[in-house]
Enzyme design. Structure first.
Site, mmCIF file in Angstrom:
data_model
loop_
_atom_site.group_PDB
_atom_site.id
_atom_site.type_symbol
_atom_site.label_atom_id
_atom_site.label_comp_id
_atom_site.label_asym_id
_atom_site.label_seq_id
_atom_site.Cartn_x
_atom_site.Cartn_y
_atom_site.Cartn_z
ATOM 1 N N ASP A 24 0.833 -1.209 0.000
ATOM 2 C CA ASP A 24 0.000 0.000 0.000
ATOM 3 C C ASP A 24 0.861 1.250 0.000
ATOM 4 O O ASP A 24 1.969 1.252 0.537
ATOM 5 C CB ASP A 24 -0.918 -0.015 1.238
ATOM 6 C CG ASP A 24 -2.062 0.972 1.097
ATOM 7 O OD1 ASP A 24 -2.350 1.406 -0.033
ATOM 8 O OD2 ASP A 24 -2.669 1.316 2.128
ATOM 9 N N TRP A 29 2.820 7.949 -2.468
ATOM 10 C CA TRP A 29 4.228 8.116 -2.853
ATOM 11 C C TRP A 29 4.324 9.083 -4.038
ATOM 12 O O TRP A 29 5.159 9.986 -4.045
ATOM 13 C CB TRP A 29 4.818 6.748 -3.209
ATOM 14 C CG TRP A 29 6.280 6.745 -3.529
ATOM 15 C CD1 TRP A 29 7.312 6.504 -2.671
ATOM 16 C CD2 TRP A 29 6.877 7.007 -4.813
ATOM 17 N NE1 TRP A 29 8.507 6.593 -3.332
ATOM 18 C CE2 TRP A 29 8.273 6.904 -4.646
ATOM 19 C CE3 TRP A 29 6.374 7.314 -6.075
ATOM 20 C CZ2 TRP A 29 9.175 7.081 -5.697
ATOM 21 C CZ3 TRP A 29 7.262 7.510 -7.122
ATOM 22 C CH2 TRP A 29 8.646 7.389 -6.929
ATOM 23 N N ARG A 37 -0.655 9.444 -9.914
ATOM 24 C CA ARG A 37 -0.737 8.231 -9.105
ATOM 25 C C ARG A 37 -0.154 7.009 -9.827
ATOM 26 O O ARG A 37 0.484 6.165 -9.208
ATOM 27 C CB ARG A 37 -2.198 7.933 -8.752
ATOM 28 C CG ARG A 37 -2.807 8.878 -7.747
ATOM 29 C CD ARG A 37 -4.281 8.527 -7.527
ATOM 30 N NE ARG A 37 -4.426 7.142 -7.099
ATOM 31 C CZ ARG A 37 -4.276 6.733 -5.838
ATOM 32 N NH1 ARG A 37 -3.980 7.601 -4.895
ATOM 33 N NH2 ARG A 37 -4.422 5.475 -5.530
ATOM 34 N N HIS A 41 2.387 3.498 -9.043
ATOM 35 C CA HIS A 41 2.194 2.074 -9.336
ATOM 36 C C HIS A 41 3.370 1.514 -10.140
ATOM 37 O O HIS A 41 3.813 0.394 -9.935
ATOM 38 C CB HIS A 41 0.878 1.856 -10.093
ATOM 39 C CG HIS A 41 -0.333 2.203 -9.278
ATOM 40 N ND1 HIS A 41 -0.482 1.802 -7.976
ATOM 41 C CD2 HIS A 41 -1.452 2.916 -9.577
ATOM 42 C CE1 HIS A 41 -1.634 2.257 -7.503
ATOM 43 N NE2 HIS A 41 -2.231 2.948 -8.454
ATOM 44 N N SER A 70 -7.155 -5.995 -5.599
ATOM 45 C CA SER A 70 -8.213 -6.600 -4.777
ATOM 46 C C SER A 70 -9.551 -6.551 -5.501
ATOM 47 O O SER A 70 -9.726 -5.809 -6.477
ATOM 48 C CB SER A 70 -8.320 -5.870 -3.440
ATOM 49 O OG SER A 70 -9.006 -4.651 -3.618
ATOM 50 N N ARG A 76 -11.889 1.922 -8.420
ATOM 51 C CA ARG A 76 -11.037 3.086 -8.689
ATOM 52 C C ARG A 76 -11.390 3.664 -10.069
ATOM 53 O O ARG A 76 -12.048 2.993 -10.863
ATOM 54 C CB ARG A 76 -9.570 2.658 -8.679
ATOM 55 C CG ARG A 76 -9.162 2.205 -7.297
ATOM 56 C CD ARG A 76 -7.687 1.937 -7.194
ATOM 57 N NE ARG A 76 -7.381 1.650 -5.803
ATOM 58 C CZ ARG A 76 -6.228 1.919 -5.220
ATOM 59 N NH1 ARG A 76 -5.253 2.455 -5.896
ATOM 60 N NH2 ARG A 76 -6.046 1.636 -3.947
ATOM 61 N N LEU A 136 11.279 -20.593 -5.295
ATOM 62 C CA LEU A 136 10.323 -19.705 -4.618
ATOM 63 C C LEU A 136 8.927 -19.938 -5.183
ATOM 64 O O LEU A 136 8.743 -19.996 -6.396
ATOM 65 C CB LEU A 136 10.730 -18.231 -4.831
ATOM 66 C CG LEU A 136 9.749 -17.191 -4.291
ATOM 67 C CD1 LEU A 136 9.680 -17.230 -2.771
ATOM 68 C CD2 LEU A 136 10.137 -15.779 -4.758
HETATM 69 C C1 FPP Z 1 -1.740 0.324 -3.247
HETATM 70 O O1 FPP Z 1 -1.406 1.653 -3.415
HETATM 71 C C2 FPP Z 1 -1.323 -0.478 -4.339
HETATM 72 C C3 FPP Z 1 -2.132 -1.078 -5.245
HETATM 73 C C4 FPP Z 1 -3.592 -0.968 -5.251
HETATM 74 C C5 FPP Z 1 -1.594 -1.844 -6.337
HETATM 75 C C6 FPP Z 1 -0.408 -2.683 -6.041
HETATM 76 C C7 FPP Z 1 0.231 -2.941 -7.295
HETATM 77 C C8 FPP Z 1 1.534 -2.864 -7.538
HETATM 78 C C9 FPP Z 1 2.561 -2.538 -6.543
HETATM 79 C C10 FPP Z 1 1.951 -3.146 -8.903
HETATM 80 C C11 FPP Z 1 2.859 -4.272 -9.077
HETATM 81 C C12 FPP Z 1 2.512 -5.540 -8.499
HETATM 82 C C13 FPP Z 1 3.208 -6.644 -8.780
HETATM 83 C C14 FPP Z 1 2.832 -7.948 -8.230
HETATM 84 C C15 FPP Z 1 4.370 -6.584 -9.660
HETATM 85 P P1 FPP Z 1 -2.548 2.745 -3.376
HETATM 86 O O2 FPP Z 1 -2.845 3.151 -4.773
HETATM 87 O O3 FPP Z 1 -3.725 2.220 -2.629
HETATM 88 O O4 FPP Z 1 -1.841 3.882 -2.606
HETATM 89 P P2 FPP Z 1 -2.528 4.997 -1.725
HETATM 90 O O5 FPP Z 1 -3.173 4.291 -0.569
HETATM 91 O O6 FPP Z 1 -1.392 5.864 -1.328
HETATM 92 O O7 FPP Z 1 -3.521 5.702 -2.595
#
Ligand code: FPP
Length: 247
Positions: A24, A29, A37, A41, A70, A76, A136
């Site tokens: 998260d 970030w 945003r 990612h 999820s 979103r 792994l």
């Molecule tokens: C949460 O940040 C992150 C996600 C919803 C997506 C996670 C996906 C990745 C890290 C991409 C790569 C994954 C793999 C397996 C290579 P957020 O957008 O909820 O952040 P925020 O809470 O600051 O808005």
């Protein structure tokens, strides 16, 4: 401590068997840097790739789970959903060969039938090609939800019951666990969540019954090898009793 020292230190104690990561903080970030945003990612994916490589090369733990998308993430903005799915498709397609060569077995957990057909094909192909990986076991949750997973198990149990292959009194915790989409994965010893929030957000629910939790304010794109080792070191200081009196 240098990374090598940290690594040597965690190796002197019992390592977790299965670490699960709730990634998260990508959006924050990026926002803190005045970036879109989706850039968070993109950086988040690179962070995930680095960690997977590190865990495999160091044979740190045999099972690693990543919660990538999820069942709630569909809510979103469409643009962000499309970007995330695209990123995941690229991740699997571009890293596929590396997984196969490096002995990384990929399994995707989630309702994949709702994903774009091309992504479904990519997933099926890499899952099949990496099946024999023994360095792994990497589980990536895509369109995954803990409740979805439990309902899926219940559906399978009902189907078996209807065909008389399972009697209600035969369904105990062990038998039910074997019907879940996560069957074959040991329960996570350690669940790490980055990005300040302290919740499970519908990730592993059944499987988390005795997991240790570690929360860090580090935002996912900044979660590096040292941060993972620090989480493992914290885990090593916990006393796991599993409901008993003595550990
Ligand atoms: C949460 O940040 C992150 C996600 C919803 C997506 C996670 C996906 C990745 C890290 C991409 C790569 C994954 C793999 C397996 C290579 P957020 O957008 O909820 O952040 P925020 O809470 O600051 O808005």
């Amino acid at each position: 401590m240098t990374r090598g020292e940290l690594l040597a230190a965690v190796r002197t104690q019992r390592l977790p068997h299965h670490v699960a990561l709730i990634m998260d903080g990508n959006g924050r970030w990026a926002e803190r840097r005045g970036l879109p945003r989706v850039e968070g990612h993109r950086q988040g994916m690179q962070a995930a790739e680095r960690l997977i490589r590190f865990v495999a090369e160091e044979r740190l733990v045999p099972y690693l789970s990543l919660f990538a998308f999820s069942t709630e993430n569909w809510n979103r903005p469409q643009e962000e959903v499309d970007y995330l799915l695209d990123l995941l498709a690229r991740f699997i397609r571009e890293r596929g060969d590396e997984f196969v060569e490096g002995g990384i077995r990929l399994r995707v957990l989630g309702a994949v039938e709702a994903l774009p057909p091309s992504l479904q094909r990519t997933i099926a192909e890499i899952e099949a090609r990496s099946r024999r990986g023994d360095v792994l076991d990497l589980a990536v949750g895509i369109n995954f939800g803990g409740r979805w997973s439990i309902v899926e198990g219940a559906r399978r149990a009902m189907a078996l019951a209807r065909s008389d292959a399972l009697k209600p009194e035969e369904l105990d915790e062990g038998a039910f666990a074997r019907l879940l989409p996560t069957a074959g994965l040991p329960e996570p010893d350690l669940i790490v969540r980055t990005g300040e929030e302290k919740r499970i957000s519908n990730f592993y629910l059944w499987e988390a019954a005795y997991s240790e939790f570690y929360f860090t304010s580090i935002l996912w794109p900044d979660f590096d090898e040292d941060a993972l080792l620090a989480a493992i070191q914290d885990f090593q200081g916990r006393r796991r009793r599993f409901g008993r009196v003595t550990p």
